[in-house]
Design a protein around this motif. Structure first.
Motif, PDB file in Angstrom:
ATOM      1  N   TYR A 117       0.943  -1.227   0.095  1.00 26.48           N
ATOM      2  CA  TYR A 117      -0.021   0.159   0.135  1.00 26.48           C
ATOM      3  C   TYR A 117       0.736   1.188  -0.046  1.00 26.48           C
ATOM      4  CZ  TYR A 117      -3.616  -3.133   0.975  1.00 26.48           C
ATOM      5  OH  TYR A 117      -4.859  -4.278   1.022  1.00 26.48           O
ATOM      6  N   ALA A 118       2.095   1.189   0.743  1.00 27.18           N
ATOM      7  CA  ALA A 118       2.940   2.525   0.719  1.00 27.18           C
ATOM      8  C   ALA A 118       3.407   2.525  -0.558  1.00 27.18           C
ATOM      9  CB  ALA A 118       3.957   2.130   1.713  1.00 27.18           C
ATOM     10  N   GLU A 119       3.693   1.465  -1.499  1.00 27.74           N
ATOM     11  CA  GLU A 119       4.278   1.642  -2.812  1.00 27.74           C
ATOM     12  C   GLU A 119       2.988   2.178  -3.763  1.00 27.74           C
ATOM     13  OE1 GLU A 119       6.060  -1.985  -4.170  1.00 27.74           O
ATOM     14  OE2 GLU A 119       7.481  -2.127  -2.612  1.00 27.74           O
ATOM     15  N   LEU A 120       1.878   1.513  -3.379  1.00 31.19           N
ATOM     16  CA  LEU A 120       0.803   1.994  -4.239  1.00 31.19           C
ATOM     17  C   LEU A 120       0.626   3.546  -4.353  1.00 31.19           C
ATOM     18  CD1 LEU A 120      -1.350   0.291  -5.684  1.00 31.19           C
ATOM     19  CD2 LEU A 120      -2.815   0.543  -3.927  1.00 31.19           C
ATOM     20  N   PHE A 121       0.332   4.058  -3.171  1.00 29.25           N
ATOM     21  CA  PHE A 121       0.062   5.404  -2.957  1.00 29.25           C
ATOM     22  C   PHE A 121       1.307   6.364  -3.513  1.00 29.25           C
ATOM     23  CE2 PHE A 121      -3.122   3.350  -0.178  1.00 29.25           C
ATOM     24  CZ  PHE A 121      -4.285   4.110  -0.689  1.00 29.25           C
ATOM     25  N   GLY A 122       2.317   5.947  -3.564  1.00 30.17           N
ATOM     26  CA  GLY A 122       3.737   6.603  -3.997  1.00 30.17           C
ATOM     27  C   GLY A 122       3.876   6.431  -5.322  1.00 30.17           C
ATOM     28  N   SER A 123       2.945   5.478  -6.229  1.00 32.37           N
ATOM     29  CA  SER A 123       3.359   5.321  -7.488  1.00 32.37           C
ATOM     30  C   SER A 123       2.496   6.291  -8.364  1.00 32.37           C
ATOM     31  CB  SER A 123       2.670   3.833  -8.064  1.00 32.37           C
ATOM     32  OG  SER A 123       2.676   3.968  -9.348  1.00 32.37           O
ATOM     33  N   GLN A 124       3.087   6.870  -9.400  1.00 35.89           N
ATOM     34  CA  GLN A 124       2.519   7.881 -10.230  1.00 35.89           C
ATOM     35  C   GLN A 124       1.433   7.080 -10.921  1.00 35.89           C
ATOM     36  OE1 GLN A 124       2.872  11.152 -10.280  1.00 35.89           O
ATOM     37  NE2 GLN A 124       1.113  11.062 -11.853  1.00 35.89           N
ATOM     38  N   ALA A 125       1.829   5.934 -11.604  1.00 37.18           N
ATOM     39  CA  ALA A 125       0.808   5.079 -12.374  1.00 37.18           C
ATOM     40  C   ALA A 125      -0.476   4.841 -11.599  1.00 37.18           C
ATOM     41  CB  ALA A 125       1.358   3.854 -12.738  1.00 37.18           C
ATOM     42  N   PHE A 126      -0.360   4.684 -10.454  1.00 40.73           N
ATOM     43  CA  PHE A 126      -1.680   4.448  -9.554  1.00 40.73           C
ATOM     44  C   PHE A 126      -2.445   5.768  -9.441  1.00 40.73           C
ATOM     45  CE2 PHE A 126      -3.589   4.932  -5.352  1.00 40.73           C
ATOM     46  CZ  PHE A 126      -4.672   3.912  -5.401  1.00 40.73           C
ATOM     47  N   ILE A 127      -1.753   7.061  -9.127  1.00 39.71           N
ATOM     48  CA  ILE A 127      -2.284   8.016  -8.942  1.00 39.71           C
ATOM     49  C   ILE A 127      -2.938   8.499 -10.290  1.00 39.71           C
ATOM     50  CG2 ILE A 127      -1.922  10.618  -8.438  1.00 39.71           C
ATOM     51  CD1 ILE A 127       0.593   9.933  -6.945  1.00 39.71           C
ATOM     52  N   ASP A 128      -2.277   8.373 -11.447  1.00 39.58           N
ATOM     53  CA  ASP A 128      -3.098   8.614 -12.582  1.00 39.58           C
ATOM     54  C   ASP A 128      -4.178   7.783 -13.019  1.00 39.58           C
ATOM     55  OD1 ASP A 128      -1.114  10.607 -13.100  1.00 39.58           O
ATOM     56  OD2 ASP A 128       0.162   9.251 -14.543  1.00 39.58           O
ATOM     57  N   ALA A 146      -4.967   3.135 -23.892  1.00 46.51           N
ATOM     58  CA  ALA A 146      -4.186   4.260 -24.294  1.00 46.51           C
ATOM     59  C   ALA A 146      -3.781   5.012 -23.321  1.00 46.51           C
ATOM     60  CB  ALA A 146      -5.146   5.010 -25.504  1.00 46.51           C
ATOM     61  N   ALA A 147      -3.023   5.871 -23.570  1.00 51.33           N
ATOM     62  CA  ALA A 147      -2.540   6.899 -22.402  1.00 51.33           C
ATOM     63  C   ALA A 147      -3.868   7.852 -22.176  1.00 51.33           C
ATOM     64  CB  ALA A 147      -1.363   7.513 -22.631  1.00 51.33           C
ATOM     65  N   GLY A 148      -4.071   7.936 -20.917  1.00 47.54           N
ATOM     66  CA  GLY A 148      -5.178   8.901 -20.593  1.00 47.54           C
ATOM     67  C   GLY A 148      -6.376   8.125 -20.235  1.00 47.54           C
ATOM     68  N   ILE A 165      -7.496   3.070 -15.797  1.00 48.00           N
ATOM     69  CA  ILE A 165      -8.193   3.280 -14.661  1.00 48.00           C
ATOM     70  C   ILE A 165      -7.716   2.214 -13.639  1.00 48.00           C
ATOM     71  CG2 ILE A 165     -10.408   4.161 -15.652  1.00 48.00           C
ATOM     72  CD1 ILE A 165     -11.755   1.741 -15.589  1.00 48.00           C
ATOM     73  N   LEU A 166      -8.053   2.094 -12.524  1.00 46.72           N
ATOM     74  CA  LEU A 166      -7.737   1.226 -11.356  1.00 46.72           C
ATOM     75  C   LEU A 166      -8.164  -0.204 -11.840  1.00 46.72           C
ATOM     76  CD1 LEU A 166      -8.714   3.053  -8.163  1.00 46.72           C
ATOM     77  CD2 LEU A 166      -6.423   2.861  -9.022  1.00 46.72           C
ATOM     78  N   ALA A 167      -9.242  -0.628 -12.354  1.00 46.84           N
ATOM     79  CA  ALA A 167      -9.702  -1.904 -12.796  1.00 46.84           C
ATOM     80  C   ALA A 167      -8.361  -2.425 -13.642  1.00 46.84           C
ATOM     81  CB  ALA A 167     -10.899  -1.845 -13.327  1.00 46.84           C
ATOM     82  N   THR A 168      -8.203  -1.649 -15.009  1.00 42.59           N
ATOM     83  CA  THR A 168      -7.223  -2.062 -15.818  1.00 42.59           C
ATOM     84  C   THR A 168      -5.765  -1.916 -15.185  1.00 42.59           C
ATOM     85  OG1 THR A 168      -6.790   0.181 -16.435  1.00 42.59           O
ATOM     86  CG2 THR A 168      -8.419  -1.250 -17.853  1.00 42.59           C
ATOM     87  N   LEU A 169      -5.366  -1.331 -14.283  1.00 42.95           N
ATOM     88  CA  LEU A 169      -4.147  -1.266 -13.628  1.00 42.95           C
ATOM     89  C   LEU A 169      -3.864  -2.532 -12.655  1.00 42.95           C
ATOM     90  CD1 LEU A 169      -1.344  -0.065 -12.882  1.00 42.95           C
ATOM     91  CD2 LEU A 169      -2.461   1.268 -10.979  1.00 42.95           C
ATOM     92  N   MET A 170      -5.146  -3.005 -12.158  1.00 39.58           N
ATOM     93  CA  MET A 170      -5.039  -4.143 -11.134  1.00 39.58           C
ATOM     94  C   MET A 170      -4.683  -5.310 -11.866  1.00 39.58           C
ATOM     95  SD  MET A 170      -8.156  -5.543  -9.273  1.00 39.58           S
ATOM     96  CE  MET A 170      -9.047  -5.995 -10.587  1.00 39.58           C
ATOM     97  N   VAL A 171      -5.735  -5.378 -13.129  1.00 38.02           N
ATOM     98  CA  VAL A 171      -5.466  -6.639 -13.803  1.00 38.02           C
ATOM     99  C   VAL A 171      -4.117  -6.821 -14.477  1.00 38.02           C
ATOM    100  CG1 VAL A 171      -6.348  -8.073 -15.914  1.00 38.02           C
ATOM    101  CG2 VAL A 171      -7.668  -6.815 -14.020  1.00 38.02           C
ATOM    102  N   ARG A 172      -3.713  -5.739 -15.102  1.00 34.21           N
ATOM    103  CA  ARG A 172      -2.254  -5.650 -15.727  1.00 34.21           C
ATOM    104  C   ARG A 172      -1.221  -6.037 -14.673  1.00 34.21           C
ATOM    105  NH1 ARG A 172      -2.941  -1.147 -17.453  1.00 34.21           N
ATOM    106  NH2 ARG A 172      -1.404   0.246 -16.202  1.00 34.21           N
ATOM    107  N   GLU A 173      -1.028  -5.630 -13.267  1.00 35.68           N
ATOM    108  CA  GLU A 173      -0.195  -5.732 -12.266  1.00 35.68           C
ATOM    109  C   GLU A 173      -0.253  -7.222 -11.841  1.00 35.68           C
ATOM    110  OE1 GLU A 173       2.412  -4.171 -11.268  1.00 35.68           O
ATOM    111  OE2 GLU A 173       1.816  -2.287 -12.463  1.00 35.68           O
ATOM    112  N   ALA A 174      -1.417  -7.850 -11.927  1.00 42.65           N
ATOM    113  CA  ALA A 174      -1.542  -8.990 -11.371  1.00 42.65           C
ATOM    114  C   ALA A 174      -1.385 -10.293 -12.388  1.00 42.65           C
ATOM    115  CB  ALA A 174      -2.994  -9.353 -10.669  1.00 42.65           C
TER     116      ALA A 174
END
Length: 348
Positions: free
Chosen positions: A113-124, A297-299, A302-311
């Motif tokens: 969670y610390a890495e999550l909230f410090g990640s620019q990808a997560f913030i975007d 595409a850039a822009g 969302i959190l759902a696509t980021l979650m599946v991509r990371e996992a």
């Protein structure tokens, strides 16, 4: 003064003890009638002792116990496979699990969670999710309300228009995404074919400045029909006397709807709001079908696509689990106020 007879004293003490036992336990071992000395009604000693067994027999024959075979198994299964899985996912998010190895549960922490909230990808991704959530929900509510009012005012071909507006909601995310992918095509899409007359040919799903708006527009097209049906049901439930009273008071059409009719649609607004916000959080299917990959595409990430991509792509299971927990908390923030409002209204 003569001393009392010991026999009388003993008889009196035994009588009082027997009466006290009758009050506390309700059973004296015989069928005699116990007379209450506090002015209450007489009760049968033999029947009073059956109170506990009667209560147990009543509980055994109650609807609660009789209904256990019908609701207890699905309750346990749901608790195991839904909430048990959520708990296990949270436990994984406290580890450093990667790849297909076994997670190490001996050292649990909130490092992910610390890495999550410090990640620019997560913030975007969080920012895009918030914009999608708010813009999509508001536009659907406004458009659905306008369509419902138009259909409620005895518009000609009302049933036909209702079917046309509701039809997109019956389509799946995959079908909707493919339809709009063709329409947004930069070379052969119908939108650019029309705009090319004026010399415009924007890249709707390739331009980071336009892609999120294009996604929101397509989702509004699909879900506004649902909002329309919810509002139309609410409008038709309002008595005609309210409309007539507003007209007699000299209220214009806009004033009548703004001050008299729309405030009575509070229940419809809340119901549609919850469904639309949950739909916005579940837009992964639409984005995956629109772009054909886990990374939109850039822009538009969302959190759902980021979650599946990371996992699944990067094999960062603990990191993906942490994103899933954040999405779960967001869903709770939507559902809990709705359930509380329903409870306050006595609907639960």
């Amino acid at each position: 003064m003569p001393s009392p007879d010991r026999t009388d004293v003993g008889r009196s003490i035994r009588s009082r003890l027997s009466d006290l036992r009758t009050r506390l336990v309700g059973d004296t071992g015989d069928d005699e009638t116990a007379v209450r000395t506090d002015g209450g009604a007489t009760v049968s000693r033999g029947s009073a002792g059956t109170g506990l067994s009667d209560r147990l027999r009543s509980l055994r024959n109650s609807r609660f116990v009789g209904s256990l075979p019908f609701w207890l198994p699905p309750f346990l299964l749901m608790g195991l496979f839904v909430y048990g899985a959520i708990g296990w996912n949270f436990l994984i998010s406290l580890t450093d699990m990667e790849g297909f190895g076994d997670p190490d549960y001996s050292a649990l922490d909130f490092q992910q969670y610390a890495e999550l909230f410090g990640s620019q990808a997560f913030i975007d991704a969080a920012r895009n999710t918030f914009v999608l959530l708010v813009a999509f929900t508001i536009l659907c509510l406004v458009l659905g309300l306008v369509l419902a009012i138009l259909l409620d005012r005895t518009l000609r071909l009302q049933n036909t228009f209702r079917l046309v507006y509701l039809l997109p909601f019956s389509l799946s995310f995959v079908v909707t995404a493919q339809l709009w992918a063709w329409m947004y095509d930069i070379d052969n899409g119908i939108i650019n074919s029309v705009l090319s007359i004026g010399g415009l040919q924007p890249d709707w799903i390739g331009n980071p400045q336009l892609v999120l708006g294009a996604v929101i527009f397509a989702l509004v097209w699909q879900f506004s029909g649902y909002a329309m049906v919810v509002f139309l049901a609410g409008l038709q439930a309002i008595p005609d006397e309210h409309f007539e009273a507003a007209r007699i008071d000299g209220a214009s059409t806009i004033t009548m709807y703004w001050r008299v009719i729309i405030p009575q649609l509070r229940g419809s607004v809340i119901s549609a709001l919850v469904v639309l916000m949950i739909g916005a959080l579940k837009a992964f299917d639409f984005l995956y079908a629109l772009f054909g990959q886990y990374r939109p595409a850039a822009g538009a990430d969302i959190l759902a696509t980021l979650m599946v991509r990371e996992a699944y792509s990067n094999q960062h299971w603990a990191y993906g689990s942490a994103i899933a927990i954040v999405l779960y908390v967001l869903a709770l923030l939507v559902v809990i106020p709705y359930l509380y409002s329903q409870y306050r209204r006595g609907a639960l």
